[in-house]
Each structure stands twice: as C-alpha cells, then as structure tokens.
Design an enzyme around this catalytic site. Structure first.
Site, short mmCIF file in Angstrom:
data_model
loop_
_atom_site.label_atom_id
_atom_site.label_comp_id
_atom_site.label_asym_id
_atom_site.label_seq_id
_atom_site.Cartn_x
_atom_site.Cartn_y
_atom_site.Cartn_z
N ASP A 74 42.27 46.68 37.17
CA ASP A 74 40.82 46.76 37.04
C ASP A 74 40.40 47.84 36.03
OD1 ASP A 74 38.09 46.13 38.12
OD2 ASP A 74 38.16 48.26 38.63
N GLU A 133 42.36 43.99 32.84
CA GLU A 133 40.98 43.64 32.52
C GLU A 133 40.55 44.60 31.42
OE1 GLU A 133 37.88 45.40 34.55
OE2 GLU A 133 36.52 43.71 34.43
N HIS A 170 34.43 36.82 39.30
CA HIS A 170 33.39 37.37 40.19
C HIS A 170 32.39 38.25 39.45
CE1 HIS A 170 36.34 40.41 39.55
NE2 HIS A 170 35.49 41.31 40.02
N ASP A 171 32.57 38.48 38.16
CA ASP A 171 31.64 39.32 37.39
C ASP A 171 30.71 38.50 36.51
OD1 ASP A 171 32.57 41.73 38.39
OD2 ASP A 171 34.13 41.92 36.87
C1 NOJ Z 1 35.55 45.33 37.09
C2 NOJ Z 1 35.41 44.51 38.34
O1 NOJ Z 1 35.79 43.20 38.05
C3 NOJ Z 1 33.98 44.64 38.78
O2 NOJ Z 1 33.66 43.73 39.81
C4 NOJ Z 1 33.76 46.05 39.21
O3 NOJ Z 1 32.40 46.25 39.54
C5 NOJ Z 1 34.14 47.04 38.11
N1 NOJ Z 1 35.37 46.70 37.45
C6 NOJ Z 1 34.34 48.40 38.67
O4 NOJ Z 1 35.51 48.42 39.45
#
Ligand code: NOJ
Length: 574
Positions: free
Chosen positions: A206, A264, A342-343
């Site tokens: 992440d 990511e 999910h983002d």
């Molecule tokens: C990326 C994650 O995918 C997201 O959902 C999260 O809010 C941020 N990183 C912070 O961890």
C-alpha cells in the site's frame, strides 16, 4: 533465494476483495473472512487463482482498515486469526494464492508505537514518525509547512497541548512512519515475515510511493490552493529513497520466500521510473499498479463539470496502456492490469453504460483480459455492478476521503447537488457497496441491514443468482473469457507474440492484436453506445468470444453495435 523463474503470476487472473463488502457470514451487517471462505468455490469458478484482500487487521476503521492498530491480529469485525488461517488453507486447496494488503507507509494513531511516541517525545518510537514543531506567526501556531495531504486537509495534525505536529499524508488518524529509521524498517520486515511464514503468497504494498519524504520539510513552491496549501507529490512520492528501502526489503525478506509483490504506485510514477522498483534483474518487487487508466474520462477533479461533459477518452486509454506495456515488457515479468479497485468508481459506470449493462460489462472484461500482463478483476465486475444511486452527500460520509472532500467543497461555496453529482461520479464509495449475491433482501449479502447501503439494482438482475440462471449473462461470459485467456496457446500469443494496435488513431474503438507464428489474435472493443464502422484487416477464421449473436462483416468492415466486442483468431494469409 527461492526461485521464481516460472513467474506463475503471468498466467494468473487476480480478483480484488474489499472484505467488509463481500459476504456477511456472521450476520452483523459487515462482510468477513468466513464470508470469503464460504465463497471460494464461486471465486474459483471465475477462473481466478490470485486474491488480493484489502486490509482486515485490527483497526479503529477510520480509513476502513488502512489505519492499522495491530498488524498481528485480525479485526474482530472480520473474524479471528483462526479464520484467516482457514482462509489461507481453503484458498490453497483450490489453487488460489493470497496477497495480503501490507500497509507500511502509516499506522493508526492508536497503534502502540504511535502512542509511545506521543508519551515519550525523546523515546525511540518518536523517531518512527515525523514529528515537527509548528511555525508561529503573530502569536498563532501553524503547521511546519504548506503541504496538503491526499484527503483534502493539511498533511499535519497538531499534537494536543504541544507546539508539535505529526505528518499524515492520508487521514489524520494515520500518522506516516519514518522509513529512514532502521529499527522502524526492521519492525515492518518482521510483520512481513510473520505473514509469509503463515503461508500467504505475497503482498500488495500500500502507498509504497510515499515511503520517502523530502526530509527538509520545506514549503512547496507550487501555486497554493484557496486554503493556502498545496498537494505537491514531489515532496513525498517516488523519491530515490523509496527504491533503496525496497531493495533492502527484498534482500532481508522477500528473497527468502517464493512470493509475489505488487506495489501500489501513485504520485504520477512514470513507467520508466517504475522499473527502478520492478525491473526483472535490478528491481526489488514484481509488479507495479499504476493509475494511468483510471481516469481517462475527465472525471478526476471534475467538480465544475456536468455529467454530460464526461466522455471516455479511448485514445488516452490506448496511449496509457501502451506506454506501460512498451516500457515494461522487456524488463519485468508482468504488468498488473485493472479497471477498478476499492479506490475508484465502478468501471461499468465510468467507461461502460448502465443502459448497455451486459454489453459494456462484457466488453470491459474482454478489453482488459487479453492485454499483456496480469489482469485483476474487482469483485462485482463479473455481474455488472455499477455506481451508487445515493440522494444525499451524507451517504458518502462512510468514507473519510469523501467526507473531507465534501467539507472542502462546501467551504469553497459549492452547492450540495453539485457535490453530490461529483461524488456519485468519482467517489471510491462507489466501489465499496456490498456484493450482490441474490434477489433476497439486502441482495443476499447479509441477513441484517448492511452498514453500507446495497445498490437497489440487485432487484433488476444485477446479482449472482440471476446471472447464474441467464446463459447470456456477464458472469457466464467472464468464465468463458477467463478460460480462453488461460488457454496455453492464447497465453503464448499474448506473452510471446508481437503486439500492435489496430487503427490506433480510432477514437471509438480499442482494438489490438498479437502476431505469433503465422497466427493473429485480434481483440476488438467498441467503447461507444452507438454503431461504429470499423476496418479490421486481420483474418477472422475463428471467433473465440463475442458479446452479441452474429456479426456484420464484409470487405474487412465490421459494423460494431453498442459496446460490441470480439476476440478472433486467424491464420496470416499470403
Ligand atoms: C491506498 C489505499 O488503496 C487506500 O484505500 C487508502 O486510503 C490509502 N492507500 C491509504 O492507506
């Protein structure tokens, strides 16, 4: 080093699960790990053999689990540590590998390390975080600099009763950790070893781009927003240090396991720079998720636009997929491909059309699945799930980033209805609604009213039960598509063939092909809700996949119907 020479993930199809939204096994309105276990046969039936599960660790849930309070235990909301061990075992029994979402850029402010840091400003834990003195101007205390974080607020939060602030690039309940600190790095290496020893197959890393910060903490010189701050990624994204931290992580931990790591990487990472992370020889991890294909419809930051000004930019999509393909093909084993997670808002609402749900849902799956790389489907894509139909901006408050964004836009004077249509179009809440399993109340996701509202379209066939019964459903199509994608001959064409776009300048159709040993595999996808005439010079000897019955093809011209797509194979003539 354990050997990874077979690069098994090249032939994998991934599936992303947001645990609170997948299936509520214990009947408390929230999805859980036992819920995922109970659906593993279904998951396997999708041709999926790689799962990325979003965080399920103990957490106060300010950012739905990305605010970790205890890395070593499952959040009771999602079950027990025993449930997680069961999930690993049952997934492996079905040939499904498991990636844990490893949150290593920040902890929760309730994590014991941060609590220690607050209690003992001179103790070693204080060095695990970025705690700095604020600036005084005319007797008033201000944050150490003008940096804005990713959730629409200052990147600094004052520590009550002191003149100090801590850095948080995301929610204020998520202090960033200091990877420059050797002991802190060791702390995370131990967490990683713990999960690998438990038997997980790797990690989604992440927010990895943000591990390095400009430690001078000087002001950004970019133009400031109305609130006197600015989000300047150059201060905390993809800085050189990140690559050396990852190298050490690899040497100390990853090299000792046969595991997959997918980073990511936001903050506008270029494909060329991504190789510093994922080059097959010189890199430290295996793949890098980029964001370049997520917003090719102008929706990002589109508060001043109306819905009718949002259009899929097919040329941008092609450009972005291609630049990652070209930059990485000769250097890395694979490239993760995805439309949504999910983002993000749901892909079907972004690039498809709910009025052509079946056609566009199938087309999007096709377009992604046959590209070079490892496709990751997002739960619900296989049944055509789409964006929320909320009527109030308050419904979005379940997500801290949407909540902060609403507050920010309100402060700037935007009216509720404009903020609402912006959130309906862009918010990540769209991608977090309960999975629609059936026609029963709450979409058969739970027996009680779920904490996150169910999309009412489950009553109109957008659910697994109805998809199973309908031979022409997206679900059946996805299974067929996955099987074709995994056919060894097709796999060879994708990974060993010569890739080319067909009519690259066409702004309605996304079409590509592979040439391999005298054969051509062509994939043609109409991204428009109207008929489009398309010139296809390649042979159409065998139609492997098609989302309509019959087709109109004469003299190399196809008349593509709304969102029509085909995968065809043929021998090269002459
Ligand atoms: C990326 C994650 O995918 C997201 O959902 C999260 O809010 C941020 N990183 C912070 O961890």
């Amino acid at each position: 080093m354990m050997h990874k020479e077979d690069f098994w993930w090249r032939n994998s199809i991934g599936y992303v699960i947001y645990p609170s939204a997948y299936y509520d096994f214990n009947g408390d309105g929230v999805g859980d790990l036992r819920g995922i276990v109970s659906k593993l046969d279904y998951i396997a039936s999708l041709g999926v053999d790689l799962l990325w599960i979003c965080p399920f660790f103990d957490s106060p849930m300010d950012d739905n689990g990305y605010d970790v309070r205890d890395y070593y235990h499952v959040n009771p909301l999602f079950g027990s540590d025993e449930d997680f061990r069961l999930l690993i075992k049952e997934a492996h029994a079905r040939g499904i590998r498991l990636l844990v979402d490893f949150v290593l850029n920040h902890t929760s402010d309730e994590h014991p390390l941060f609590q220690m840091a607050l209690r003992h400003p001179k103790g070693k834990e204080a060095g695990y975080y970025y705690i700095r003195k604020g600036r005084r101007r005319k007797g008033k205390l201000y944050p150490p600099n003008n940096w804005k974080g990713y959730f629409s607020t200052s990147a600094w939060k004052r520590i009550e009763g002191t003149d100090k602030f801590y850095l948080h690039l995301f929610s204020e309940k998520m202090p960033d950790v200091n990877w420059e600190n050797k002991d802190l790095r060791q702390y995370y290496y131990n967490v990683a070893r713990y999960y690998l020893d438990l038997g997980v197959d790797g990690f989604r890393l992440d927010a990895v781009s943000h591990l390095g910060k400009d430690q001078s903490f000087g002001d950004s010189e970019l133009p400031l927003d109305e609130d006197g701050m600015v989000l300047d990624s150059s201060k905390f994204a993809n800085r050189e240090e990140v690559f050396s931290y990852l190298r050490e992580f690899r040497e100390e931990v990853l090299d000792h396991y046969d595991c997959l790591t997918v980073a990511e990487a936001g903050g506008c990472l270029s494909p060329e720079d991504s190789l510093k992370m994922s080059d097959k020889e010189k890199g430290s991890i295996d793949m890098v998720f980029n964001f370049d294909c997520c917003w090719c419809n102008g929706a990002y930051g589109s508060i001043d636009k109306n819905d009718n000004e949002i259009h899929t930019d097919v040329l941008a999509l092609k450009r972005n997929f291609k630049r990652w393909y070209l930059a990485t093909k000769d250097h890395v084993s694979s490239l993760p491909l995805y439309w949504c997670n999910h983002d993000h808002p749901r892909a079907l609402s972004q690039y498809g059309d709910i009025n052509f749900r079946k056609e566009s849902g199938k087309m999007l799956i096709t377009c992604l699945l046959f590209q070079y790389g490892t496709p990751f489907l997002y739960y619900g894509e296989e049944i055509g799930m789409s964006n929320v139909t909320y009527k109030s901006i308050r419904d979005f408050d379940i997500d801290i980033s949407a909540k902060n964004a609403s507050a920010y836009f309100k402060k700037l004077g935007y009216k509720d209805d404009r903020i609402l249509s912006f959130l309906c179009r862009t918010s990540r809440v769209n991608g977090r609604q309960p999975m629609q399993w059936g026609k029963k109340r709450y979409a058969s996701f739970s027996k009680v009213s779920p904490k996150t509202k169910v999309n009412p379209n489950y009553k109109d066939g957008v659910n697994v039960e109805d998809n199973e019964k309908d031979p022409s459903s997206i679900l059946h199509y996805e299974r067929k598509a996955a099987a074709i994608r995994k056919d060894p001959d097709i796999h060879k064409m994708i990974f060993e063939g010569r890739f080319a776009y067909i009519d690259e300048a066409n702004y309605d159709v996304f079409a590509y092909c592979y040439f391999h040993k005298g054969e051509i595999l062509s994939v043609v996808c109409n991204f428009r809700s109207r008929n489009i005439e398309f010139y296809l010079p390649n042979p159409m000897d065998e139609v492997l996949l098609h989302n309509y019955d019959g087709y109109s093809y004469a003299k190399d011209r196809l008349i593509l119907r709304p969102f029509e797509c085909l995968v065809v194979k043929g021998k090269r003539h002459g």
